[in-house]
Design a protein around this motif. Structure first.
Motif, PDB file in Angstrom:
ATOM      1  N   GLU A 161       1.091  -1.063  -0.267  1.00  0.00           N
ATOM      2  CA  GLU A 161       0.561  -0.026  -0.143  1.00  0.00           C
ATOM      3  C   GLU A 161       0.735   1.502  -0.295  1.00  0.00           C
ATOM      4  N   ASP A 162      -0.358   2.876  -0.149  1.00  0.00           N
ATOM      5  CA  ASP A 162       0.625   3.622  -0.145  1.00  0.00           C
ATOM      6  C   ASP A 162       0.424   4.237   1.060  1.00  0.00           C
ATOM      7  N   PHE A 163       0.210   5.301   1.703  1.00  0.00           N
ATOM      8  CA  PHE A 163       0.361   6.046   2.554  1.00  0.00           C
ATOM      9  C   PHE A 163      -1.063   6.417   1.904  1.00  0.00           C
ATOM     10  N   PRO A 164      -1.602   6.217   3.180  1.00  0.00           N
ATOM     11  CA  PRO A 164      -2.953   6.548   2.929  1.00  0.00           C
ATOM     12  C   PRO A 164      -3.484   8.207   2.772  1.00  0.00           C
ATOM     13  N   PRO A 165      -3.795   8.175   1.375  1.00  0.00           N
ATOM     14  CA  PRO A 165      -3.715  10.019   1.415  1.00  0.00           C
ATOM     15  C   PRO A 165      -4.188  10.962   2.720  1.00  0.00           C
ATOM     16  N   GLU A 166      -5.992  10.412   2.419  1.00  0.00           N
ATOM     17  CA  GLU A 166      -6.394  11.001   3.679  1.00  0.00           C
ATOM     18  C   GLU A 166      -5.632  11.329   5.331  1.00  0.00           C
TER      19      GLU A 166
END
Ligand SMILES: C[S@@+](CC[C@H](N)C(=O)[O-])C[C@H]1O[C@@H](n2cnc3c(N)ncnc32)[C@H](O)[C@@H]1O
Length: 399
Positions: A135-140
């Motif tokens: 995963e990417d770091f959660p944008p929110e």
């Protein structure tokens, strides 16, 4: 300069004092317009205190020379200096709740990668470009780091187990950190996605330095360790140096190699290559060792056996290449970082790494460091076994 009419801006900070003995930084306490300098902190012969009244322009009776000091000016403490000073106090007193923000931050912006390096604990076993489940770091949650990052002096935007430029929101991180122009921001990258456009974007941001992972200086070794298009990497680096020359951004560019038995013959060549391309230096990292680092993986028709490649298992073979790299760099006047672990594994020299292994109770990381994983877990450092929190529940400042 401090605005004498606004004593409320005074707080605790550091004072830099130039004396015959050199240049010292001493803690000073500002309170109601009064500065107290503890001369013991300066290494002066006596531990006297000097107070300067700053609630009005400084005019000591008899002149500043009577104090044995010349005051050239007093600067208002910056947020950084304030935070740094509080950190110094925190490292001494180890409070349960810190009244300052971390001075170092490590942020794993993604676990995804476009390479499958044989040395990488996360990706060596994968095949192809399959990043499923990573995963990417959660944008929110990105904004939840902002306030805690404003006092940081050093921020590493690491790929975690991945390549930072694979993060969909990679450029948003720099926008977020714009509020802290004093921070030294750095990251490691494989440099393969440094298109002309990406380089242009990079040079618009406040980045102190990047370290580009080569692990090789020839197409063959690159194929054995990393895979990927070596010719493209070279072209990207030349373009980066070309654009930097005409940009106002003096970003420092380093090439790195994680040294193994399989690639060390390229170390001297990497130093020459870095010089030829016109970057600022080379870093020779030590391959990590430990229980978890034990695998064999096939790549480019060869088998890479991790243990068999460790510097500690090949000191005789590795030593001459490292020494040659050091000599070449010295001759070229090029910066070369050699991981201090080589002193131990190649020369058997005890150093601070082996003389005394620190106890857990001696670790000070929780009082100055904050590390974020790509899943938004928060740790006191990137080596910590367990998270202490997750950003989904609280902001970094609260944590
Ligand atoms: C895991 S990579 C992630 C960042 C980016 N994708 C890159 O290639 O630089 C971060 C750094 O760790 C180094 N590295 C990879 N495997 C390692 C290992 N087993 N021991 C020590 N360093 C390693 C890489 O060479 C690179 O400089």
């Amino acid at each position: 300069m401090i605005d004498y009419a606004r004593p409320e801006q005074f707080g605790e900070t550091d004072c830099r004092v130039v004396s015959d003995a050199g240049y010292s930084s001493v803690p000073i306490v500002l309170g109601r317009g009064k500065v107290t300098i503890d001369l013991a902190g300066l290494g002066a012969r006596s531990g006297d205190l000097i107070s300067l009244d700053l609630s009005r322009p400084f005019r000591p009776e008899g002149g500043p020379r009577d104090l044995g000091l010349m005051v050239f000016g007093v600067e208002a403490p910056s947020d950084h200096a304030m935070n740094y000073h509080k950190r110094e106090v925190g490292l001494r007193e180890l409070p349960l709740v810190a009244d300052y923000t971390p001075s170092e931050m490590t942020i794993a912006v993604t676990d995804k990668c476009n390479l499958r390096c044989v040395t990488c604990y996360a990706h060596h076993g994968q095949e192809g470009d399959n990043n499923a489940g990573l995963e990417d770091f959660p944008p929110e949650l990105i904004p939840k780091i902002r306030d805690a990052a404003m006092g940081a002096a050093r921020i590493q935007i690491h790929g975690g187990a991945g390549e930072p430029l694979m993060a969909r929101k990679f450029w948003d991180w720099f926008t977020l950190l714009e509020g802290n122009p004093g921070a030294k921001i750095e990251f490691n990258t494989n440099g393969l996605t440094f298109s002309s456009k990406n380089i242009e974007r990079l040079l618009k941001h406040n980045v102190d330095h990047i370290s580009v992972s080569f692990d090789a200086a020839t197409p063959e070794t690159y194929a054995d360790i990393r895979g990927g298009d070596f010719a493209r990497l070279l072209a990207n680096m030349k373009e980066l140096v070309r654009q930097r020359a005409t940009s106002a951004n003096p970003i420092r560019i380093l090439f790195n190699m994680t040294v193994t038995k399989a690639n060390v013959a390229d170390a001297p060549k990497l130093v020459r290559l870095a010089h030829e391309i016109g970057v600022d230096g080379v870093e020779l990292y030590h391959l990590n060792s430990g229980e978890a680092f034990d695998w064999s993986v096939a790549k480019n028709g060869k088998v890479f056996d991790y243990r068999d490649n460790l510097p500690e298992n090949n000191p005789e073979l590795i030593r001459p290449f490292i020494e040659e790299a050091i000599a070449i760099a010295a001759g070229l006047g090029l910066y070369l970082f050699v991981d201090p672990r080589f002193q131990v594994t190649l020369y058997g020299r005890a150093n601070e790494l082996t003389e005394k292994l620190p106890e857990y109770s001696e670790c000070r990381a929780p009082w100055h460091w904050m590390a974020f994983e790509a899943n938004a877990d928060v740790k006191p450092c990137c080596m910590a076994a367990k998270p202490i929190a997750n950003l989904k529940a609280s902001s970094a400042l609260e944590i």
